[in-house]
Scaffold this motif. Structure first.
Motif, PDB file in Angstrom:
ATOM      1  N   ALA A   1     -13.918  26.192   1.938  1.00  0.00           N
ATOM      2  CA  ALA A   1     -13.727  25.216   2.955  1.00  0.00           C
ATOM      3  C   ALA A   1     -12.516  24.849   2.155  1.00  0.00           C
ATOM      4  O   ALA A   1     -12.203  23.620   3.637  1.00  0.00           O
ATOM      5  N   GLU A   2     -12.410  24.139   1.260  1.00  0.00           N
ATOM      6  CA  GLU A   2     -11.541  23.392   0.337  1.00  0.00           C
ATOM      7  C   GLU A   2      -9.896  23.982   1.107  1.00  0.00           C
ATOM      8  O   GLU A   2      -8.616  22.999   1.334  1.00  0.00           O
ATOM      9  N   LYS A   3     -10.234  25.062   1.877  1.00  0.00           N
ATOM     10  CA  LYS A   3      -8.890  25.702   2.455  1.00  0.00           C
ATOM     11  C   LYS A   3      -8.251  25.265   2.939  1.00  0.00           C
ATOM     12  O   LYS A   3      -6.851  25.189   3.854  1.00  0.00           O
ATOM     13  N   PHE A   4      -9.337  24.969   3.771  1.00  0.00           N
ATOM     14  CA  PHE A   4      -9.330  24.466   4.928  1.00  0.00           C
ATOM     15  C   PHE A   4      -8.861  23.099   5.198  1.00  0.00           C
ATOM     16  O   PHE A   4      -8.840  22.443   6.546  1.00  0.00           O
TER      17      PHE A   4
ATOM     18  N   PHE B   1      -2.859  23.050   5.363  1.00  0.00           N
ATOM     19  CA  PHE B   1      -1.460  24.532   5.590  1.00  0.00           C
ATOM     20  C   PHE B   1      -0.400  24.001   4.823  1.00  0.00           C
ATOM     21  O   PHE B   1       0.202  23.590   4.830  1.00  0.00           O
ATOM     22  N   PRO B   2      -0.149  25.443   4.622  1.00  0.00           N
ATOM     23  CA  PRO B   2      -0.897  27.339   4.930  1.00  0.00           C
ATOM     24  C   PRO B   2      -2.288  27.743   4.417  1.00  0.00           C
ATOM     25  O   PRO B   2      -2.776  28.946   5.124  1.00  0.00           O
ATOM     26  N   ALA B   3      -2.840  26.822   3.275  1.00  0.00           N
ATOM     27  CA  ALA B   3      -3.252  27.272   2.754  1.00  0.00           C
ATOM     28  C   ALA B   3      -5.451  27.357   3.523  1.00  0.00           C
ATOM     29  O   ALA B   3      -6.091  28.649   3.546  1.00  0.00           O
ATOM     30  N   ALA B   4      -5.168  27.337   4.826  1.00  0.00           N
ATOM     31  CA  ALA B   4      -5.688  27.474   5.622  1.00  0.00           C
ATOM     32  C   ALA B   4      -6.263  28.954   6.314  1.00  0.00           C
ATOM     33  O   ALA B   4      -7.140  29.937   6.277  1.00  0.00           O
ATOM     34  N   LEU B   5      -5.031  29.300   6.328  1.00  0.00           N
ATOM     35  CA  LEU B   5      -5.095  31.050   6.515  1.00  0.00           C
ATOM     36  C   LEU B   5      -5.514  31.446   5.108  1.00  0.00           C
ATOM     37  O   LEU B   5      -6.035  32.389   5.732  1.00  0.00           O
ATOM     38  N   ALA B   6      -5.376  31.114   3.766  1.00  0.00           N
ATOM     39  CA  ALA B   6      -6.550  31.710   2.960  1.00  0.00           C
ATOM     40  C   ALA B   6      -7.520  31.432   3.602  1.00  0.00           C
ATOM     41  O   ALA B   6      -8.096  33.010   3.531  1.00  0.00           O
ATOM     42  N   GLY B   7      -7.417  30.436   3.211  1.00  0.00           N
ATOM     43  CA  GLY B   7      -9.343  30.507   4.203  1.00  0.00           C
ATOM     44  C   GLY B   7      -9.987  31.572   5.036  1.00  0.00           C
ATOM     45  O   GLY B   7     -10.845  32.017   4.833  1.00  0.00           O
TER      46      GLY B   7
ATOM     47  N   ALA C   1      -8.636  34.512   5.879  1.00  0.00           N
ATOM     48  CA  ALA C   1      -8.585  35.943   5.465  1.00  0.00           C
ATOM     49  C   ALA C   1      -9.961  35.489   4.302  1.00  0.00           C
ATOM     50  O   ALA C   1     -10.801  36.409   4.598  1.00  0.00           O
ATOM     51  N   LEU C   2     -10.304  34.467   3.749  1.00  0.00           N
ATOM     52  CA  LEU C   2     -11.561  35.044   2.859  1.00  0.00           C
ATOM     53  C   LEU C   2     -12.948  35.095   3.596  1.00  0.00           C
ATOM     54  O   LEU C   2     -14.135  35.819   3.254  1.00  0.00           O
ATOM     55  N   VAL C   3     -12.886  34.025   4.802  1.00  0.00           N
ATOM     56  CA  VAL C   3     -14.324  34.647   5.725  1.00  0.00           C
ATOM     57  C   VAL C   3     -13.854  35.204   6.272  1.00  0.00           C
ATOM     58  O   VAL C   3     -14.715  36.297   6.662  1.00  0.00           O
ATOM     59  N   VAL C   4     -13.265  36.063   7.393  1.00  0.00           N
ATOM     60  CA  VAL C   4     -12.773  37.614   7.514  1.00  0.00           C
ATOM     61  C   VAL C   4     -13.317  37.664   6.589  1.00  0.00           C
ATOM     62  O   VAL C   4     -13.704  39.226   6.713  1.00  0.00           O
TER      63      VAL C   4
END
Length: 395
Positions: free
Chosen positions: A285-288, A291-297, A299-302
């Motif tokens: 959740a912290e990744k979101f 940005f661009p950490a949201a991209l990593a988040g 990817a983790l969800v996927v």
């Protein structure tokens, strides 16, 4: 032919069937090591040091050389004790150093290389038994080209554990209960997740007992005879399975003076524990929040969604209960542990049955197309592995 000759012929035949898979696996791992060597040399680093003398490898060789009792106290109050590391790999490292000119690190590297081949063969054996030879080949190649597949060649315990788990599961599937229990006990001496192998043995044995009882009731006293001693061997396998993990955990509790739960205190010193995935969920959740950490988040969800989808596919394809129980516990412990999040991909390496639905799909494609896919992914995995180990690397 004698029984010994028959068994030797069967084993030779099994090895011949597995040979293409083992050669393909060795080729993928050789590519990964070559790319790692070139990448490391370009950065002025030693690839061999990255494989044998970094991170957990140092803890294992420390146990092999000096035994248990070493700990590091960090400024924040955490205590990192080598009691957190299960003993089978250090024992093998000590044995390798005692019988030859190898150092403890060298022995750990050799053990991992041999164990990775044994693991590949075990994965092939399981997949061939459940499906067919072509699926077995594809399953081994997919395991080889995983993004974190380079860990299979490190002086870590993942390859050793996967080998023991795969062959224990194969023994369950083929009704070799004592062998299954003995291998499960050794797996329990290798990693805490050995619990998953024990649970798989127990689940399959309980279902087998229930099935036998149902058949006996349906067919009555005049039904077909069952193999003498089958039930006793099954019980013996069940009794053997938990001895490795239980023995080590109880020994740690005795050594620390904290009783049966002493091992949990040791793990707490490393900030390892089971929190149902709460810490991992907060991490994602912290990744979101940026940005661009949201991209990593994302990817983790996927990635988590893919794991769930593959497991559900295994259920729908009616994988044997032992595989489903084993895989479910491995995935659950990996995702729901509060340990360092960068280690989760390698903690999932032993969950090879997740690859069986993909292996079935790959096996149905044309050979040329399947080979192209595997080769392309192998190159990408080799580059990523070299980048990974020369960067943050596995903890």
């Amino acid at each position: 032919m004698t029984d010994l000759d028959t068994r030797a012929a069967e084993r030779w035949g099994a090895l011949r069937r597995a040979a293409p898979a083992l050669l393909g696996y060795a080729a993928v791992r050789a590519l990964g090591l070559l790319v790692l060597a070139l990448w490391s040399a370009a950065r002025g680093k030693s690839a061999y040091t990255l494989l044998t003398a970094r991170w957990d490898s140092l803890w294992y060789t420390g146990v092999a050389e000096l035994g248990y009792g070493y700990e590091v106290r960090l400024p924040d109050g955490d205590v990192h004790s080598n009691l957190a590391f299960f003993p089978l790999l250090p024992w093998l490292e000590r044995l390798g150093a005692a019988v030859g000119p190898l150092s403890y690190a060298d022995a750990g590297f050799v053990v991992s290389l041999l164990a990775s081949l044994a693991a590949a063969w075990g994965i092939f054996a399981v997949a061939e038994h459940v499906y067919d030879r072509r699926v077995g080949l594809c399953a081994v190649l997919l395991w080889a080209v995983l993004p974190v597949g380079v860990v299979q060649s490190m002086a870590y315990s993942e390859s050793l554990f996967t080998a023991l788990a795969a062959w224990s599961l194969y023994a369950v599937l083929t009704g070799r209960w004592v062998t299954a229990g003995a291998l499960a006990a050794l797996a329990g001496l290798t990693r805490p997740v050995g619990l998953a192998v024990t649970a798989a043995v127990w689940a399959a044995a309980v279902v087998a007992f229930a099935r036998d009882r149902s058949r006996a009731g349906a067919e009555g006293a005049h039904g077909p005879p069952y193999a003498p001693g089958e039930g006793a061997r099954r019980v013996l396998g069940m009794l053997l399975a938990p001895l490795g993990a239980a023995g080590y955990v109880l020994w740690v509790g005795h050594r620390t003076g904290d009783g049966p739960l002493g091992y949990l205190d040791v793990q707490a010193g490393w900030r390892n524990g089971f929190d149902g995935g709460a810490a991992f969920a907060r991490f994602v959740a912290e990744k979101f929040t940026s940005f661009p950490a949201a991209l990593a988040g994302a990817a983790l969800v996927v990635g988590v969604a893919l794991l769930v989808r593959l497991y559900v596919a295994g259920v729908r394809q009616r994988q044997p209960l032992a595989l489903l129980v084993y895989t479910g516990i491995v995935v659950l412990l990996a995702l729901c542990a509060s340990s360092y999040f960068g280690s989760k991909p390698r903690l999932l390496l032993p969950a090879f049955p997740l690859l069986l639905p993909l292996a079935r799909a790959l096996a149905r494609t044309r050979t040329s197309r399947a080979a192209a896919v595997v080769c392309g992914v192998a190159v990408a995995a080799a580059v990523y592995g070299a980048f990974w180990l020369n960067g943050s690397g596995p903890p």
